[in-house]
Scaffold this motif. Structure first.
Motif, PDB file in Angstrom:
ATOM      1  N   GLN A   2       0.832  -1.030  -0.063  1.00  0.00           N
ATOM      2  CA  GLN A   2       0.010  -0.073   0.021  1.00  0.00           C
ATOM      3  C   GLN A   2       0.840   1.237  -0.008  1.00  0.00           C
ATOM      4  O   GLN A   2       1.778   1.261   0.894  1.00  0.00           O
ATOM      5  CB  GLN A   2      -0.983   0.097   1.018  1.00  0.00           C
ATOM      6  N   LEU A   3       0.631   2.162  -1.033  1.00  0.00           N
ATOM      7  CA  LEU A   3       1.291   3.389  -0.945  1.00  0.00           C
ATOM      8  C   LEU A   3       0.344   4.592  -0.918  1.00  0.00           C
ATOM      9  O   LEU A   3      -0.677   4.760  -1.506  1.00  0.00           O
ATOM     10  CB  LEU A   3       1.815   3.379  -2.419  1.00  0.00           C
ATOM     11  N   ASP A  25       5.055  -1.798   3.161  1.00  0.00           N
ATOM     12  CA  ASP A  25       5.402  -2.969   2.941  1.00  0.00           C
ATOM     13  C   ASP A  25       6.965  -3.133   3.945  1.00  0.00           C
ATOM     14  O   ASP A  25       7.712  -2.141   3.559  1.00  0.00           O
ATOM     15  CB  ASP A  25       5.907  -3.250   1.562  1.00  0.00           C
ATOM     16  N   PHE A  26       7.294  -4.093   4.431  1.00  0.00           N
ATOM     17  CA  PHE A  26       8.232  -4.176   5.464  1.00  0.00           C
ATOM     18  C   PHE A  26       9.774  -4.145   4.617  1.00  0.00           C
ATOM     19  O   PHE A  26      10.641  -3.819   5.012  1.00  0.00           O
ATOM     20  CB  PHE A  26       8.466  -4.985   6.537  1.00  0.00           C
ATOM     21  N   THR A  27       9.422  -4.588   3.249  1.00  0.00           N
ATOM     22  CA  THR A  27      10.672  -4.844   2.385  1.00  0.00           C
ATOM     23  C   THR A  27      10.976  -3.618   1.586  1.00  0.00           C
ATOM     24  O   THR A  27      11.640  -3.769   0.625  1.00  0.00           O
ATOM     25  CB  THR A  27      10.344  -5.971   1.443  1.00  0.00           C
ATOM     26  N   PHE A  28      10.376  -2.279   1.853  1.00  0.00           N
ATOM     27  CA  PHE A  28      10.442  -1.321   1.256  1.00  0.00           C
ATOM     28  C   PHE A  28      12.004  -1.061   0.785  1.00  0.00           C
ATOM     29  O   PHE A  28      12.311  -0.386  -0.393  1.00  0.00           O
ATOM     30  CB  PHE A  28      10.043  -0.045   2.132  1.00  0.00           C
ATOM     31  N   SER A  29      12.922  -1.151   1.748  1.00  0.00           N
ATOM     32  CA  SER A  29      14.434  -0.926   1.249  1.00  0.00           C
ATOM     33  C   SER A  29      14.928  -1.734   0.467  1.00  0.00           C
ATOM     34  O   SER A  29      15.761  -1.413  -0.228  1.00  0.00           O
ATOM     35  CB  SER A  29      15.039  -0.835   2.691  1.00  0.00           C
ATOM     36  N   SER A  30      14.265  -2.612   0.040  1.00  0.00           N
ATOM     37  CA  SER A  30      14.621  -3.698  -1.293  1.00  0.00           C
ATOM     38  C   SER A  30      14.441  -3.255  -2.419  1.00  0.00           C
ATOM     39  O   SER A  30      14.870  -3.985  -3.348  1.00  0.00           O
ATOM     40  CB  SER A  30      14.292  -5.097  -0.819  1.00  0.00           C
ATOM     41  N   TYR A  96       4.846   4.934  -7.097  1.00  0.00           N
ATOM     42  CA  TYR A  96       4.829   3.398  -7.751  1.00  0.00           C
ATOM     43  C   TYR A  96       5.965   2.591  -7.447  1.00  0.00           C
ATOM     44  O   TYR A  96       7.106   3.152  -7.128  1.00  0.00           O
ATOM     45  CB  TYR A  96       4.764   3.665  -9.269  1.00  0.00           C
ATOM     46  N   SER A  97       5.557   1.221  -7.030  1.00  0.00           N
ATOM     47  CA  SER A  97       6.627   0.240  -6.889  1.00  0.00           C
ATOM     48  C   SER A  97       6.004  -1.067  -6.923  1.00  0.00           C
ATOM     49  O   SER A  97       5.075  -1.230  -6.555  1.00  0.00           O
ATOM     50  CB  SER A  97       7.075   0.471  -5.511  1.00  0.00           C
ATOM     51  N   ARG A  98       6.916  -1.936  -7.693  1.00  0.00           N
ATOM     52  CA  ARG A  98       6.493  -3.432  -8.021  1.00  0.00           C
ATOM     53  C   ARG A  98       5.106  -3.715  -8.475  1.00  0.00           C
ATOM     54  O   ARG A  98       4.339  -4.298  -7.904  1.00  0.00           O
ATOM     55  CB  ARG A  98       6.827  -3.858  -6.703  1.00  0.00           C
ATOM     56  N   GLY A  99       4.461  -2.697  -9.223  1.00  0.00           N
ATOM     57  CA  GLY A  99       3.217  -2.875  -9.875  1.00  0.00           C
ATOM     58  C   GLY A  99       2.149  -2.343  -9.190  1.00  0.00           C
ATOM     59  O   GLY A  99       1.026  -2.416  -9.428  1.00  0.00           O
ATOM     60  N   ASP A 100       2.646  -1.660  -7.820  1.00  0.00           N
ATOM     61  CA  ASP A 100       1.674  -0.893  -7.073  1.00  0.00           C
ATOM     62  C   ASP A 100       1.631   0.593  -7.237  1.00  0.00           C
ATOM     63  O   ASP A 100       2.548   1.171  -7.128  1.00  0.00           O
ATOM     64  CB  ASP A 100       1.509  -1.398  -5.790  1.00  0.00           C
ATOM     65  N   TRP A 101       0.373   1.273  -7.348  1.00  0.00           N
ATOM     66  CA  TRP A 101       0.260   2.631  -7.180  1.00  0.00           C
ATOM     67  C   TRP A 101      -0.201   3.293  -6.122  1.00  0.00           C
ATOM     68  O   TRP A 101      -1.387   2.530  -5.417  1.00  0.00           O
ATOM     69  CB  TRP A 101      -0.557   2.986  -8.517  1.00  0.00           C
ATOM     70  N   GLY A 102      -0.167   4.311  -5.614  1.00  0.00           N
ATOM     71  CA  GLY A 102      -0.762   5.025  -4.657  1.00  0.00           C
ATOM     72  C   GLY A 102      -2.033   5.644  -5.386  1.00  0.00           C
ATOM     73  O   GLY A 102      -2.356   5.627  -6.662  1.00  0.00           O
TER      74      GLY A 102
END
Length: 111
Positions: A2-3, A25-30, A96-102
Motif C-alpha cells: 500500500q502506497l 511493506d516492510f521490504t520497502f528498502s529492497s 509507484y513500486s513493484r506494480g502497485d500505485w498510490g
C-alpha cells in the motif's frame, strides 16, 4: 504494497512543494521507487526514480534541476521535492513500486 501519497496542493509559478509517499511493506528498502504524473488528457509519465539504496536517481528531462527524489528507508518513505514549479507541472502525481500505485495527489500550478 500500500502506497499513500501526500503533500500536493496549489502553488503559484516558481513555488515549491514536497510530496511524500509512505509504504506499508516492510521490504520497502529492497526495491526501487518512482514518481509518475498524469495531466488531464495526457498519458501517465515517469517523473523520477530512485534505486533501493538511494544511490542512483533519474529524471524526466523537463524536471531535471528542479525536482529531487529521495528516500528514507527507516521511515519507508520516498519524497519528491519540487522547486520552481511551472504550470506544465500541473498533474496528479503517483507513487509507484513493484506494480502497485498510490491513490495520487493533485498538484496545481497557477497564478
Amino acid at each position: 504494497v500500500q502506497l499513500v501519497e501526500s503533500g500536493g496542493g496549489t502553488v503559484q509559478p516558481g513555488g515549491s512543494l514536497r510530496l511524500s509517499c509512505v509504504a506499508s511493506d516492510f521490504t520497502f528498502s529492497s526495491y526501487p521507487m518512482s514518481w509518475f504524473r498524469q495531466a488531464p488528457g495526457k498519458a501517465r509519465e515517469s517523473v523520477a526514480a530512485i534505486t533501493s539504496d538511494g544511490g542512483r536517481t533519474n529524471y524526466l528531462d523537463s524536471v531535471k534541476g528542479r525536482f529531487t527524489i529521495s528516500r528514507d528507508n527507516s521511515k519507508k518513505t520516498v519524497y519528491l521535492q519540487m522547486n520552481n514549479l511551472k504550470p506544465d507541472d500541473t498533474a496528479v502525481y503517483y507513487c509507484y513500486s513493484r506494480g502497485d500505485w498510490g491513490q495520487g495527489t493533485q498538484v496545481t500550478v497557477s497564478i
